[in-house]
Structures are given as C-alpha cells and as structure tokens.
Design an enzyme around this catalytic site. Structure first.
Site, PDB file in Angstrom:
ATOM      1  N   LYS A 345      -0.865  -8.975  -1.604  1.00 21.70           N
ATOM      2  CA  LYS A 345      -0.128  -8.079  -2.480  1.00 21.70           C
ATOM      3  C   LYS A 345       1.037  -8.146  -3.202  1.00 21.70           C
ATOM      4  CE  LYS A 345       0.733  -4.431   0.527  1.00 21.70           C
ATOM      5  NZ  LYS A 345       0.780  -5.473   1.337  1.00 21.70           N
ATOM      6  N   THR A 347       1.315 -11.315  -4.385  1.00 20.94           N
ATOM      7  CA  THR A 347       1.110 -12.560  -5.005  1.00 20.94           C
ATOM      8  C   THR A 347      -0.346 -12.002  -5.763  1.00 20.94           C
ATOM      9  OG1 THR A 347       1.659 -13.476  -3.203  1.00 20.94           O
ATOM     10  CG2 THR A 347       0.008 -14.329  -4.574  1.00 20.94           C
ATOM     11  N   ARG A 369       9.135  -4.577  -4.768  1.00 25.23           N
ATOM     12  CA  ARG A 369      10.657  -4.063  -3.677  1.00 25.23           C
ATOM     13  C   ARG A 369      11.543  -5.388  -4.080  1.00 25.23           C
ATOM     14  NH1 ARG A 369       7.752  -2.261   1.158  1.00 25.23           N
ATOM     15  NH2 ARG A 369       5.881  -3.538   0.730  1.00 25.23           N
ATOM     16  N   LYS A 380       8.381 -13.193   8.726  1.00 28.81           N
ATOM     17  CA  LYS A 380       6.931 -13.311   7.345  1.00 28.81           C
ATOM     18  C   LYS A 380       7.960 -13.951   6.318  1.00 28.81           C
ATOM     19  CE  LYS A 380       4.982  -9.523   4.663  1.00 28.81           C
ATOM     20  NZ  LYS A 380       5.320  -8.478   4.391  1.00 28.81           N
ATOM     21  N   ALA A 597       8.464   0.517   5.005  1.00 31.60           N
ATOM     22  CA  ALA A 597       7.907   0.838   4.259  1.00 31.60           C
ATOM     23  C   ALA A 597       6.822   2.124   6.091  1.00 31.60           C
ATOM     24  CB  ALA A 597       6.426  -0.408   4.772  1.00 31.60           C
ATOM     25  N   PHE A 628       2.431  -2.777   3.356  1.00 28.58           N
ATOM     26  CA  PHE A 628       1.174  -2.420   4.109  1.00 28.58           C
ATOM     27  C   PHE A 628      -0.383  -1.797   4.057  1.00 28.58           C
ATOM     28  CE2 PHE A 628       4.755  -1.520   7.429  1.00 28.58           C
ATOM     29  CZ  PHE A 628       5.148  -3.090   7.668  1.00 28.58           C
ATOM     30  N   PHE A 716      -8.700 -17.438   0.387  1.00 25.24           N
ATOM     31  CA  PHE A 716      -8.119 -19.068   0.738  1.00 25.24           C
ATOM     32  C   PHE A 716      -9.341 -19.772  -0.187  1.00 25.24           C
ATOM     33  CE2 PHE A 716      -5.530 -16.337   3.431  1.00 25.24           C
ATOM     34  CZ  PHE A 716      -4.970 -15.519   2.112  1.00 25.24           C
ATOM     35  N   TRP A 745      -3.426 -17.613  -6.172  1.00 25.75           N
ATOM     36  CA  TRP A 745      -2.468 -18.804  -5.745  1.00 25.75           C
ATOM     37  C   TRP A 745      -2.117 -19.785  -6.030  1.00 25.75           C
ATOM     38  CZ3 TRP A 745      -2.430 -22.321  -2.200  1.00 25.75           C
ATOM     39  CH2 TRP A 745      -1.697 -22.823  -1.400  1.00 25.75           C
TER      40      TRP A 745
END
Length: 892
Positions: A345, A347, A369, A380, A597, A628, A716, A745
């Site tokens: 999200k 990205t 954030r 992460k 979150a 999320f 991807f 990306w």
C-alpha cells in the site's frame, strides 16, 4: 501627498483583509527623540502600528543583529527598519534583516534587484526616494555625491544614472573635492559636512541636499548665494517614503500569502534491471534541499523549520493563511486482506503521487505514517515504500525522523510516572500535608486544572481560602484504584518481556507493588490523539480527557485530574507539526503520526491531510494510506478519522496482489522470511479466481460508504499476463470503477500513470459518502454492525468482562463515541488462519477499552497483543553502520 497616497493604499488593503494589523518595527540605537516622534506621527497618519526597539547608545553590532534576528522570526512584524549611528551600518547588520521585511531596502538582496533594474522585486531606500523626489530634469546635469558610500550611495548612483545624470562621487577628504564642488549642478551630502570644507567651494546656484543621518535635528547653513530650498527637506520626506515602502511591503506580504501555483522541479529516475535494494535506490538519488522543495510548493520561509538537509517541520499557521483556499481531491489507499509480507500500500501511495505530479503534471501530496522502530528492527522492515516508489532518504524516514515518537514516549511515560507517584503520596501522607502540597502546586501552576477538578467534585469555589477541610481532602485526594489503572508505559521496541512486569519493588516505594505492562510506543493513546487532533488547543483538550484509571467510587480519573495536561502539551508542541519529505522523483510527502493499526485507527494525521489539501490546490490530489486491509484501516478511516476531520474522500484505491489472492484461494501459508512455494511463482489461474472472493468482499465494504473504488494490482515479476488480466476483469465485474495493473516498484511513477489517470476520472464521479453507523446507537449495536456488515460475522459474543466495561463506559457518558475494533489483520474474521471470505462465525469480544482523549472505544476481538515480539531472525541482523562513511547498511 505621499502620506495621503500611502494611507489610501493601506486602507484599501485593510478593507480586503479585515484582520490585517500592519506592524513596522524600528530598531533605534541613538538618543534622537525627534526621529522617533516623526516615525510615530507618520505611521499614525498612514494607519500603521509601530514598535520602537530603543537600544542603548553605543550598542554593539552583535546586540543589534540579535534584536534583528528576533524580529525576523516574529510573525506579527511585517516590516523592519533601522535608525542607527553611521558606524553601525555594516553589511553584517544590514543583511541580517530578512529581505521580505527590509522596509529600508538596504540588504544586499534588495540592492541586487535594484541595480539590475528589477523594480518589481525591490524597494528603493527611503532616503534615495526622498532625494529623487526633490530633484527633476536631471538629464545631462552633473551630480556630485560627497560622503555617500555604502548601500545608500550605491542605490543613489543607480537611480541618478537612470535619470541621465552624470555622476561624480568622492569622499570628504578627497584632494579634488574643491574642484568637483565648483562644477557640480547638484550636490548630495551623504554625511554631515566637516567644518574644514568652506561653503565658498560650492558652485553658486547649485542644489544642495543633505542625507545625513541626523535628518531632523541638524541645521545647515550654506549661504544665501546657493539654492538652499531643499535643505533639511530630506528628513521628513524620507520618513514619509519609509511609510510608503512599508505599505508596499504589506502589499507583497499579502500577495505572498495568497495561494501560488507550484513551480516544482521533479527529479529524473533511471530505473535499473534487476531492481537494486531499496537503500541502494534511495542512496543513488540526490534529493532536493528541503527548503527548495518547501518554496516550490508555496510555503513561506516562516512556515517551515528545517531539520538537516532533507526534512522540515511545517507550522500550522499555514492553515490560517490558506483557510479560504479550496481543498484538492482526497484519495484513500486501502488494501485486501494481506499476507504477512504486506501487499504494497505504501509503495502504491508513493508511486501514485509520483505518477500524478512528475508525469501528469498534477499537484499531488502523499501523506504517510511514521514507521515504528519495532517493525523496522523486527520482522517487517521500513515503511518508506519500495523499489522506485519510495520516500527518500529512506534511512532517515525509518530511523528517528524528527523525534515525534520519542516525544510521545516521553509524554506517555511522564503520565505513567505521575499516576504511580500520586498513589504513593496519597497513601503515605496525611490529608493536611498532602492538601498543602497539592493546593500550593495546583493553585500556582495548574489554575485551570484546579477549577476543573473542583467543578467535577461539585465544589463551585474559586478561592482556596474558602475551602472546608472536607473539600480540601476531596480536592487533594484522587483515590485512584490501582486495580483499574489502564495507562501503560511504552517503548518503541518489540520487547516481549515487557508484556507483563512488576513495578514498585524498590524499598523507596514502601511496598506499593503492582503488576503492569508496556505497550509499543505507537500504541499509546497520545499517538492516536496526535493523528486525530485538529489544532494545538484541540490536542491539549484531548490530552486532558485521557482516562487513566477509576477512583474507588468507580468514577474516571483523567490526565487533567492529575494536573499533567500542560506538561504533556509542552512535550508534544513540536510533534504536532507534520514533517515534509520527498519521493524519489522529488514530489512532496508529509510524514506524520503512526497510530497502531489494531487498537488505534492506523491512519496518518488529520493535520497533514488538511495542510496538504490546501497546498495542492483545487485541482490537486492528496493521497493518504490506511493501515492493513480495508476491513480494518479503511473502516476506521471513514468512521473515526473522517468524523474527526470533517473530510471525505473522493475515491478509494484498493491494493491487491496476485500473491495474496492465491493465498485466499487456498494456496499454502505465506511466512515472513521463508521462500515462497511454487504456487506463488508459477501461473495458477484457478487459485487466483478462487481468491478473488476476498477482493470482491473488500470492494463491497468500500461500497457500503458510497465512495468509488479503483483497484490497483501491484504486479510482481512472477505474475503472468493471464493472471493480471483475470484479476482486473473480475474487479470491474464486481463493481470497481476501474482496475489497473501497476509497475511503479520497478519503473517509478511512469509505471503508475494508468492508475493515476483512473483515479483522476473516478474522483470526478458522483460521491455519496455515508457513515456506517450513527454515534447515537448503543456501543454493542455499533460493534454488531461492524462485525456483520464489514467482517461478515453471524453475530457477536461479549465476555462478562467486555459487557461490564460497556456498561461502565455507558454509565460514565462515553457511549456516543465511534468504535475502533482491535482485530487481526490477516483475516476478515478473528482467526488469522481463515482466509478468503469466512462466513457464519460468531465474533468474540474479549474486552472493551476506551481512548477517551482520542475519542473512540476499542473492543478487543479474541487475543490482541499491544507489544509485538522479535522473531527468531529479526531484521536487525542485517542492519549495520559503516564507521568510515557513516552510511547505514541493510535497511529495507
């Protein structure tokens, strides 16, 4: 005439800007009261407010500069002038004045514009204006400047040359002075004439003008043979011209505060294949200096505070300046139920704004954030986006930033310390000694807190001397019930061994031992308050309302009752300002707040969004992200954040990946740190089709709120064209306005141009936004609506503890707050292993807690940890510092 014109111009400005109070500050370092009175009288006549800073005669240049710097930063002062002795007019002093406040026009910046004939960008010094007003028909005449050096002399020469005069300049001691005086048609004295220069040297009939600093008090007599009508006129005229310059300064001040079209210089990207690591990409791009970026997007120099080269805090005064500016379009990025790896999200958010601004030339802002140190060093990694769609410098984004989380930690733990200290002192001191301490402290420092607490106790008195012993005892003792304390200490690290601790074991705590626990810092209610507040005053009120425990009668005890509200606000005074950064392509980003979150609402700050919406302009876009899946972050965004801000999104971007859809279609578990199974790296259309049920459900959830949705498929390299086409087809058939594959990306903003175009079209669609529930409904009913309509549950089941808490909050008057569900993000249900779209389940509510200051009730669904733990192989194994270059390695 000059004064009258200035008066009319200023009156017109005031009519257009009723709140305007133009203020000119004059720094004076001599004892000539005539000049001071003249400035006051002229200012009064024109309608200006004037402040005289009278420094002692003989003040040093450093003392004068310090006063100038103070006034430079005073937002209530729009103009600054200097009345100093000749010896004090050095370049250091003159250039200390901010060019935009330089009413006398003597700074190098202003003179540079004047000498280049940039008449719209400069002010002519008042003394020079006065001289030019007195002289006419200068073409071919010889003008001699004597003792007129420095800034005034340079400005005089420039203006006289424009009128065609022949300029000769020499000092008083020059051997050729007598000869020059005999041939000059006009003589301008830049400083007082020495006695050893006889009047007889001056050519009969020549015009003489004195520009001495002693403009009003000094009398001159150069003999009747000269045309002396202009003598001494410069003094009053120059002061009138100063006031005229001040009015021009106000015109520019007002114009500078109008919304301006962006003049943004975007940075070029040269994507490589294969795509390097995030930190390598970040380090390969040279970011713009943040002050350059700030000015490109229309910020004024007094509206941002620089932190290093690439970060700046933005002051909230900008909201007042642009209050009449229409908002831009508001875009929310949400997602389907993610895998533990996340579906990109952040990205997508960054790639979308890069596409809008750098490629479609539409003003846009990303609002993100601030990442917690916990995930950064845990499992992460960072949260700056990734690949060629990220915020730079990414190591600064992910580490400390401007210290907001540290400020929250300090404020949170100050309140925790205050609670335990208050319990200790109340239990170890008599009413009399305790009341004397509390009264003296409260009455001298926390007056408002004292009155609020007295009123809460039903004591309507304002004089401490009139309190009875019983009232003093009630006032001095909060009688906190330790078993009801809900306020926890925090630390910004995943430290599982702090989940439950025992405090108070030192002998000095006199046996007051109790069990307690730590949360991660971003789970603090103060973080949620930072994210939802709309002003410093609102933040202070919210901090005061935070409920930390109950007293022994079952009534809530707040931070305001403890008298700590003011101190908390002081610790948070800088954290309330959003931090400005940039993307890889040089487009602006606000990073502000990072509420957990799960137990909080998981969205960046209301203030960052509000400021960005003003800055982008009516046709611009602000893209913000919800934590999320849409069932958690988006639902909370709509029902909590939108209620607090009054803002409503134009479109929702729903992020999906083929990987996550295959997991929801029955694919094997996805585990962080473990290689993906072949189902995720090889084409499997059946798994994708089966997993699209989760995408369809999240689209339906978005439609509950009446907002158009665009699906962004984060592609991807292992995704096949057939899989991508299938997802987009099903998304459109399921009610999405559009569905677009994105390659940001690997390609940066260019890879999200189609997404940007789809978002622009969707934002112009009819929007029928509505909340999911009314705040007037009972707490349990609001929980049930979320569980059934959003999660797809059959019903809810409250534990006895949860039910008693609901009853308590309702009795205490907190029943009309919105609901912030604390639930796993890995499933629509409360069970992380249930993928796809679970149905027929009963949602268990194990506990119900409240963040009264933030303004929501948060039910805990099943078990929910507010202190994550480190995995077997945390991210910190890969993070290192090069001791020679001081570069960070291994961050992602």
């Amino acid at each position: 005439k000059i004064t009258e014109n200035a008066k009319k111009s200023l009156a017109s400005l005031k009519r257009q800007n009723p709140q305007l109070e133009p203020t000119l500050a004059i720094i004076q370092a001599h004892n000539d009261h005539l000049i001071q009175e003249a400035n006051k009288n002229f200012a009064k006549e024109v309608g200006l407010r004037i402040i005289h800073i009278c420094l002692p005669e003989g003040s040093s240049k450093d003392e004068i500069v310090n006063e100038i710097l103070r006034l430079n930063e005073d937002p209530n002062v729009q103009g600054l002038a200097l009345d100093l002795p000749e010896s004090s007019y050095s370049s250091n002093v003159l250039n200390a004045v901010k060019p935009e406040k330089d009413v006398d026009g003597l700074s190098s910046v202003n003179l540079g514009h004047l000498l280049r004939d940039d008449v719209y960008d400069c002010l002519v010094p008042p003394t020079v204006c006065a001289v030019m007003e007195l002289l006419e028909n200068l073409g071919g005449k010889t003008v001699l400047l004597v003792g007129a050096g420095g800034a005034v002399g340079a400005a005089l020469q420039s203006m006289l040359q424009r009128e065609g005069a022949v300029i000769v300049s020499c000092p008083w001691k020059a051997p050729q002075l007598q000869n020059e005086l005999r041939h000059a048609d006009v003589v301008v004295f830049g400083s007082m004439k020495p006695d050893d220069v006889p009047v007889s040297w001056i050519k009969p009939g020549s015009t003489i003008i004195s520009c001495s600093r002693d403009l009003l008090s000094e009398k001159h007599n150069y003999g009747q043979q000269n045309n002396s009508a202009a003598e001494n006129a410069v003094g009053s005229l120059a002061i009138a011209m100063r006031m005229q310059n001040m009015v021009k300064t106000m015109e520019r001040w007002i114009q500078a505060r109008q919304y301006r079209k962006w003049n943004l210089h975007c940075l070029k990207l040269q994507p490589l294949s294969p795509v390097p690591s995030d930190i390598e990409i970040s380090r390969a791009q040279s970011p713009k200096a943040v002050d350059v970026l700030a000015k490109e997007i229309g910020l004024l120099t007094d509206e941002f505070e620089i932190y290093g080269q690439t970060k700046a805090k933005v002051r909230l005064s900008l909201l007042e300046r642009l209050k009449d500016q229409p908002d831009g379009k508001y875009v929310l990025v949400a997602g389907i139920t993610p895998t533990p790896l996340g579906e990109g999200k952040s990205t997508v958010t960054v790639g979308l704004v890069q596409a809008l601004t750098a490629h479609l030339k539409i003003n846009s802002f990303a609002c993100l954030r601030q990442p917690s140190q916990g995930p950064t060093f845990g499992v992460k990694g960072g949260a700056a986006g990734g690949g060629y769609a990220q915020v730079i410098p990414m190591e600064e984004f992910n580490l400390h930033l401007t210290g907001d989380i540290h400020a929250i930690t300090a404020a949170n733990n100050l309140l925790a310390a205050a609670i335990d200290a208050r319990i200790l002192h109340e239990n170890t001191q008599s009413d009399k000694s305790l009341s004397q301490i509390v009264l003296s402290e409260f009455w001298s420092v926390f007056v408002l807190s004292s009155f609020t607490l007295l009123q809460k106790l039903g004591i309507n008195k304002t004089d401490p001397e009139t309190l009875t012993e019983e009232e003093i005892s009630k006032f001095a003792r909060l009688d906190i019930d330790p078993s009801t304390i809900t306020w926890r200490r925090v630390v910004d690290t995943n430290d599982r061994f702090l989940r439950k601790i025992t405090i108070g074991q030192a002998n000095t705590e006199k046996g007051f031992v109790r069990q307690a626990q730590f949360d991660i810092a971003v789970a603090s209610e103060i973080m949620a308050i930072l994210a939802l507040t709309t002003s410093p005053q609102d933040m202070k009120e919210r901090l005061g309302k935070m409920v930390v425990a109950n007293d022994k009668k079952g009534e809530p005890v707040t931070a305001e009752d403890l008298g700590v509200t003011g101190a908390l606000a002081v610790l948070m005074k800088d954290a309330i300002k959003p931090t400005l950064m940039q993307t890889l392509e040089g487009t602006p980003v606000f990073v502000h707040a990072g509420p957990f979150a799960n137990i909080a609402h998981g969205n960046s700050s209301v203030l960052a969004d509000k400021i960005a919406l003003k800055l982008v302009g009516e046709k611009g876009f602000v893209v913000t992200e919800a934590g999320f899946g849409a069932d958690i972050g988006m639902e909370k965004f709509f029902n909590i954040k939108c209620r607090a801000s009054g803002l409503f999104p134009s479109v929702v971007v729903l992020v999906a990946t083929v990987r996550a859809l295959k997991m929801h279609g029955g694919g094997p578990n996805v585990t962080a740190g473990a290689p993906l199974k072949k189902e995720y790296t090889e084409e499997n259309l059946q798994l994708v089709a089966d997993g699209c049920c989760n995408l369809q459900k999240q689209i339906q959830i978005t439609q509950l709120f009446g907002v158009p949705v665009v699906v962004a498929l984060n592609v991807f390299k292992t995704d096949s064209p057939a899989e991508v086409d299938l997802v987009c087809k099903i998304a459109k058939q399921s009610g999405a306005f559009d569905a677009v594959p994105c390659n940001h990306w690997s390609a940066g903003g260019r890879g999200a141009v189609k997404l940007a175009q789809a978002v622009e079209k969707a934002a112009n669609q009819k929007n029928s936004f509505k909340y999911l529930y009314s705040l007037e409904l009972p707490i349990v009913e609001k929980i049930r609506i979320i569980a059934q309509k959003v999660y797809g549950a059959q019903d809810i089941e409250l534990s006895p503890v949860a039910q008693s808490q609901v009853d308590r909050y309702t009795r205490q008057g907190f029943g009309n707050l919105p609901i912030c569900m604390a639930k796993t993000h890995l499933s629509l249900s409360h069970q992380p292993e249930r993928k796809g779209v679970p149905t027929g389940f009963i949602l268990p509510i194990s506990d119900v807690r409240a963040s009264i200051g933030a303004g929501f009730i948060y039910p805990l669904v099943g078990t929910m940890s507010t202190m994550p733990g480190l995995p077997t192989r945390p991210c910190f194994y890969d993070i290192d510092l090069d001791p020679v270059t001081e570069q960070v390695k291994g961050l992602f």
